[in-house]
Design an enzyme around this catalytic site. Structure first.
Site, PDB file in Angstrom:
ATOM      1  NE  ARG A  46       4.894 125.756 -55.377  1.00  0.00           N
ATOM      2  CZ  ARG A  46       5.088 126.898 -54.689  1.00  0.00           C
ATOM      3  NH1 ARG A  46       6.214 127.090 -54.044  1.00  0.00           N
ATOM      4  NH2 ARG A  46       4.170 127.827 -54.672  1.00  0.00           N
ATOM      5  NE  ARG A  57      -7.762 124.715 -41.150  1.00  0.00           N
ATOM      6  CZ  ARG A  57      -6.797 124.812 -40.224  1.00  0.00           C
ATOM      7  NH1 ARG A  57      -6.820 124.074 -39.136  1.00  0.00           N
ATOM      8  NH2 ARG A  57      -5.802 125.659 -40.387  1.00  0.00           N
ATOM      9  CG  HIS A  60      -7.774 120.665 -37.743  1.00  0.00           C
ATOM     10  ND1 HIS A  60      -6.914 121.570 -38.307  1.00  0.00           N
ATOM     11  CD2 HIS A  60      -7.004 119.821 -37.029  1.00  0.00           C
ATOM     12  CE1 HIS A  60      -5.677 121.291 -37.948  1.00  0.00           C
ATOM     13  NE2 HIS A  60      -5.706 120.235 -37.171  1.00  0.00           N
ATOM     14  N   GLY A  87      -3.007 120.899 -61.714  1.00  0.00           N
ATOM     15  CA  GLY A  87      -3.203 122.064 -62.572  1.00  0.00           C
ATOM     16  C   GLY A  87      -3.450 121.669 -64.020  1.00  0.00           C
ATOM     17  CB  SER A  88      -1.422 119.802 -66.421  1.00  0.00           C
ATOM     18  OG  SER A  88      -1.121 118.566 -65.780  1.00  0.00           O
ATOM     19  N   GLY A  89      -4.117 118.527 -65.072  1.00  0.00           N
ATOM     20  CA  GLY A  89      -5.044 117.410 -65.196  1.00  0.00           C
ATOM     21  C   GLY A  89      -4.441 116.220 -65.900  1.00  0.00           C
ATOM     22  CB  SER A 149       3.503 130.212 -57.774  1.00  0.00           C
ATOM     23  OG  SER A 149       4.839 129.779 -57.750  1.00  0.00           O
ATOM     24  CD  GLU A 152       2.241 125.071 -57.371  1.00  0.00           C
ATOM     25  OE1 GLU A 152       2.889 126.075 -57.003  1.00  0.00           O
ATOM     26  OE2 GLU A 152       2.542 124.416 -58.392  1.00  0.00           O
ATOM     27  CG  ASP A 160      -7.411 127.470 -45.513  1.00  0.00           C
ATOM     28  OD1 ASP A 160      -7.474 126.329 -44.993  1.00  0.00           O
ATOM     29  OD2 ASP A 160      -6.375 128.152 -45.491  1.00  0.00           O
TER      30      ASP A 160
END
Length: 185
Positions: A46, A57, A60, A87-89, A149, A152, A160
């Site tokens: 994810r 993006r 863009h 996340g864990s690296g 979750s 991610e 963003d």
């Protein structure tokens, strides 16, 4: 517990996680992105999806950005940056790709929750999102959501945020950015 009580929890968690990211490190990452000829991104699962959205993006914004492994990926050089999300690296593919990028002299930026990972030791820039991982580190922000979750989601929102900061710093006209949007849809 229903939807009307669940989504505010998720939004609150994302806000708390994003508020814990270091501002100076964020500016260092932005400077590296803007100073690079090309930006590459790599992650799995994810995290891959969040990074692909960030990659899109950046394009863009007129920043040449590629996801590692896509068919149009060019060669990485010492003038480029690789952004690794993990996340864990410790994810095997991102670790291997980061090591190879360093062999070509590219800068490596890591966005992770684990400050003591294999990838942290490779990275030139480390942005920490200190949220729940599979490692269960003592200083992680816990989540009511399953697995990773929150990492991610925070990664996507952080991307963003980077895009908005770049728009502001480069004084880009948001309406003019549509010229970079896909038009064969």
């Amino acid at each position: 517990m229903g939807y009307k009580t669940t989504y505010p929890q998720i939004i609150a968690e994302c806000g708390q996680a994003l508020s814990m990211i270091d501002e100076q490190t964020t500016q260092t990452l932005i400077d590296a992105i803007l100073g690079a000829d090309k930006v590459f991104c790599v992650g799995v699962g994810r995290v891959l999806l969040s990074l692909q959205a960030i990659c899109k993006r950046f394009n863009h914004l007129g920043i040449p950005c590629y996801f590692v492994g896509e068919i149009v990926e060019p060669a990485i050089t010492e003038r480029d940056i690789l952004i690794v999300g993990s996340g864990s690296g410790e994810s095997l593919v991102p670790v291997s790709i980061a090591k190879k990028a360093k062999l070509f002299g590219a800068k490596v930026a890591l966005i992770s929750s684990n400050p003591r990972s294999t990838l942290t030791s490779i990275a030139d820039i480390f942005v920490r999102i200190p949220v729940q991982t599979k490692l269960g580190l003592p200083d992680e922000l816990n989540s009511v959501q399953p697995m990773t979750s929150l990492f991610e989601q925070s990664l996507l929102l952080y991307g963003d945020s980077l895009a908005k900061l770049i728009i502001d710093q480069k004084h880009l006209d948001i309406d003019a950015l549509w010229q970079y949007h896909a038009n064969l849809e």
